[in-house]
Scaffold this active site. Structure first.
Site, PDB file in Angstrom:
ATOM      1  N   ILE A  11      -0.936  29.129  17.180  1.00  0.00           N
ATOM      2  CA  ILE A  11      -2.192  28.877  16.472  1.00  0.00           C
ATOM      3  C   ILE A  11      -3.381  29.569  17.123  1.00  0.00           C
ATOM      4  CG2 ILE A  11      -2.809  26.708  17.639  1.00  0.00           C
ATOM      5  CD1 ILE A  11      -3.575  25.684  14.747  1.00  0.00           C
ATOM      6  N   VAL A  33      -0.433  22.137  22.482  1.00  0.00           N
ATOM      7  CA  VAL A  33      -1.444  22.847  21.702  1.00  0.00           C
ATOM      8  C   VAL A  33      -2.817  22.701  22.355  1.00  0.00           C
ATOM      9  CG1 VAL A  33      -2.656  22.896  19.479  1.00  0.00           C
ATOM     10  CG2 VAL A  33      -0.189  22.649  19.524  1.00  0.00           C
ATOM     11  N   ASP A  34      -3.131  21.511  22.826  1.00  0.00           N
ATOM     12  CA  ASP A  34      -4.430  21.236  23.447  1.00  0.00           C
ATOM     13  C   ASP A  34      -4.683  22.183  24.617  1.00  0.00           C
ATOM     14  OD1 ASP A  34      -6.841  19.928  23.974  1.00  0.00           O
ATOM     15  OD2 ASP A  34      -5.896  18.244  25.001  1.00  0.00           O
ATOM     16  N   THR A 122       4.131  15.537  16.184  1.00  0.00           N
ATOM     17  CA  THR A 122       5.589  15.682  16.093  1.00  0.00           C
ATOM     18  C   THR A 122       6.234  16.140  17.396  1.00  0.00           C
ATOM     19  OG1 THR A 122       5.432  17.951  15.250  1.00  0.00           O
ATOM     20  CG2 THR A 122       5.503  16.174  13.621  1.00  0.00           C
ATOM     21  N   GLY A 123       5.437  16.420  18.394  1.00  0.00           N
ATOM     22  CA  GLY A 123       5.971  16.834  19.693  1.00  0.00           C
ATOM     23  C   GLY A 123       6.200  15.625  20.585  1.00  0.00           C
ATOM     24  N   TYR A 125       4.504  13.097  21.008  1.00  0.00           N
ATOM     25  CA  TYR A 125       4.125  11.813  20.408  1.00  0.00           C
ATOM     26  C   TYR A 125       5.223  11.242  19.517  1.00  0.00           C
ATOM     27  CZ  TYR A 125      -0.700  12.028  22.135  1.00  0.00           C
ATOM     28  OH  TYR A 125      -1.828  12.041  22.914  1.00  0.00           O
TER      29      TYR A 125
END
Length: 171
Positions: A11, A33-34, A122-123, A125
């Site tokens: 992304i 991602v963060d 969906t990772g 978490y």
């Protein structure tokens, strides 16, 4: 014209007016991602997140805040906190819907026409991927219908499983 595009990739390399960051409640960066967004966007993103944290104490599950995008190929980063999957009986579906609705509220408020979403929750978490994809598409389609200024929503999947799920659900 189909306004939803499914992309497999990173992304942080996708050009759009806004990208969605799945943050933790502290807004101070983390893994996945963060961490990738904070690294790619540079220190300005963290500085803006720290200012938001000083004002309001972070971001709760289902809420969203907006910052600049630093050196990312975007104008904005919308930071949101996704729900952790427990067993499906603790409002996880409602919380995930709130994540998308909160993001789209900021999209509308800032007149954003193109936005890129990663897979949310969906990772680590643990949200079931098919369930999360169905919720995402339901809310995204609703928000596109409500906000005619949205031109494109990218669903950016890091992994092949989520990518294939979105393609199947869209066809």
């Amino acid at each position: 014209m189909n306004k939803i595009t499914v992309i497999q990739g990173d992304i942080t390399n996708i050009a759009s007016e806004a990208i969605i960051n799945v943050a933790n409640s502290s807004l101070l960066g983390g893994g996945g991602v963060d961490g990738a967004i904070h690294r790619a966007g540079g220190p300005v993103i963290l500085a803006e997140c720290q200012a938001i944290r000083s004002r309001q104490g972070g971001c709760k599950v289902g809420e969203a805040v907006i910052t600049g995008a630093g050196t990312l190929p975007a104008d904005y980063v919308i930071h949101t906190v996704g729900p952790r999957w427990s067993d499906g009986r603790h409002n996880e579906d409602t919380q995930l819907k709130s994540v998308y609705l909160s993001c789209f509220k900021l999209v509308g408020h800032h007149g954003i026409k193109t936005v890129s979403f990663p897979n949310i929750s969906t990772g680590i978490y643990g949200f079931p991927k098919k369930r999360a994809a169905a919720i995402a598409l339901d809310v995204i389609k609703h928000c596109i219908a409500e906000n005619r200024t949205i031109e494109k929503v990218n669903l950016v999947c890091f992994d092949a499983e989520n990518y294939d799920l979105y393609l199947k659900l869209l066809n």
